[in-house]
Design an enzyme around this catalytic site. Sequence first.
Site, PDB file in Angstrom:
ATOM      1  N   GLY A 167      51.574 -29.823   8.820  1.00 36.61           N
ATOM      2  CA  GLY A 167      50.845 -28.927   7.947  1.00 36.61           C
ATOM      3  C   GLY A 167      49.490 -28.610   8.537  1.00 36.61           C
ATOM      4  O   GLY A 167      49.243 -27.530   9.062  1.00 36.61           O
ATOM      5  N   ARG A 215      42.695 -17.580   2.906  1.00 36.03           N
ATOM      6  CA  ARG A 215      41.640 -18.463   2.394  1.00 36.03           C
ATOM      7  C   ARG A 215      40.531 -17.655   1.739  1.00 36.03           C
ATOM      8  O   ARG A 215      39.929 -18.088   0.747  1.00 36.03           O
ATOM      9  CB  ARG A 215      41.066 -19.293   3.550  1.00 36.03           C
ATOM     10  CG  ARG A 215      42.001 -20.357   4.067  1.00 36.03           C
ATOM     11  CD  ARG A 215      41.547 -20.887   5.403  1.00 36.03           C
ATOM     12  NE  ARG A 215      42.457 -21.904   5.913  1.00 36.03           N
ATOM     13  CZ  ARG A 215      42.536 -22.291   7.172  1.00 36.03           C
ATOM     14  NH1 ARG A 215      41.747 -21.716   8.076  1.00 36.03           N
ATOM     15  NH2 ARG A 215      43.387 -23.221   7.539  1.00 36.03           N
ATOM     16  N   GLU A 269      46.381 -23.951   2.487  1.00 36.73           N
ATOM     17  CA  GLU A 269      45.493 -23.128   3.313  1.00 36.73           C
ATOM     18  C   GLU A 269      44.313 -23.952   3.842  1.00 36.73           C
ATOM     19  O   GLU A 269      43.196 -23.453   3.970  1.00 36.73           O
ATOM     20  CB  GLU A 269      44.970 -21.910   2.539  1.00 36.73           C
ATOM     21  CG  GLU A 269      46.016 -21.104   1.811  1.00 36.73           C
ATOM     22  CD  GLU A 269      46.986 -20.386   2.726  1.00 36.73           C
ATOM     23  OE1 GLU A 269      46.828 -20.497   3.950  1.00 36.73           O
ATOM     24  OE2 GLU A 269      47.887 -19.726   2.211  1.00 36.73           O
TER      25      GLU A 269
END
Length: 408
Positions: free
Chosen positions: A151, A262, A387
């Site tokens: 991730g 973001r 994010e």
Amino acid sequence: MASTSQNKPGKKQSLDELVGVAHTVSADDAEIAAAVRAFGDKRLRPHIAQWFEDGALPVRELAAELGELGVLGMHLHGYGCAGMSATSYGLACLELEAVDSGLRSFVSVQGSLAMFAIHAFGSEEHKTQWLPKMAAGEAIGCFGLTEPDFGSNPAGMRTFAKRDGDDWVLNGTKMWITNGSVADVAVVWAKTDLEEGARGIRGFVVPTDTPGFSAPEIKHKMSLRASVTAELVLDGVRLPADAMLPEVAGLRGPLSCLNEARYGIVFGALGAARDCLETALDYTADREVFDRSLAGFQITQTKIADMSLEWAKGYLLAVHLGKLKDSAHSGGPGVRPEQISLGKLNNVRESIAIARTCRTLLGANGITLEYPVIRHANNLESVLTYEGTSEMHQLTIGKALTGYDAFR
């Protein structure tokens, strides 16, 4: 003896009035925000608690309506996109997330991840084929970067694209993909052998009806329940050579897309916080405790004041970043990734704190779906880590200020 008149409420201000929101953005930006708020109040808010409880969202139906509203890829130019300012886009995200984070996530993934990737890095054929349909909500996109074991470190991805004659063959798995099981097209990032033996990362435009592509939906979520989340499985997915995004190589491509998403979160999280605050203000005004309004107690007011202060600081930071981002179109500095990290770190962290504190003001009523507070708090648990986790943004800011890379 104290006068009982001190317990009677005087003139009240809204949160927006206290902050002076109307004077922080242009009339055009404010008009767009008002239109999205009205759409949310009329079309989305009456159903969102049920969608959350059911763990389902009428994505196709809403996509067409959001396309008609003009918010899908609204900050992109050409190819059917509205070409609005970055500030307008941010305010739209705020208003959508004031209803639910899942709705803003849908718009972010569609516009700031899938559409932005095609718009910024795709061929002319990619753009003309997909962007007008995606802007109209006629086609839904998803963005395949995160993997089950990778991730925060996307460079470790295992999804691989191998040349086979003139074609590409993709194998791998992506995880936690918003819109994945309902998407018509996926932008998938994979390692390749293109860069002279080094495994370079490239993006691919993958129609989801391609043989070997599947997207099982992820169930049993306690957060972002009004959002479709899936795994992407690529099992020998064969694509023509021109499926590859031609204008970018390496991590710069996906990371620039993440910065777009973001940026929307910087504004969006504040929408969830504002809805919690407004709910708490209404609730405490009506709730009587010991024969007086809960809003009239000092501890209630200190909580409300502290939360409002943090919301105001977050809002002003978001608008500042929006203006920086818009400045790039007129020769200004634009907005840098570490500045977006400032906004994401602060605004999500403070928004989840606001949601939790508002829950205390509602007492037991705060845990029911009759009120939006626990739903926002649960959703923000996901927003806090997707994010880029808070820790990743702290290290991004730390690197910018010290010059030292502490990620490893």
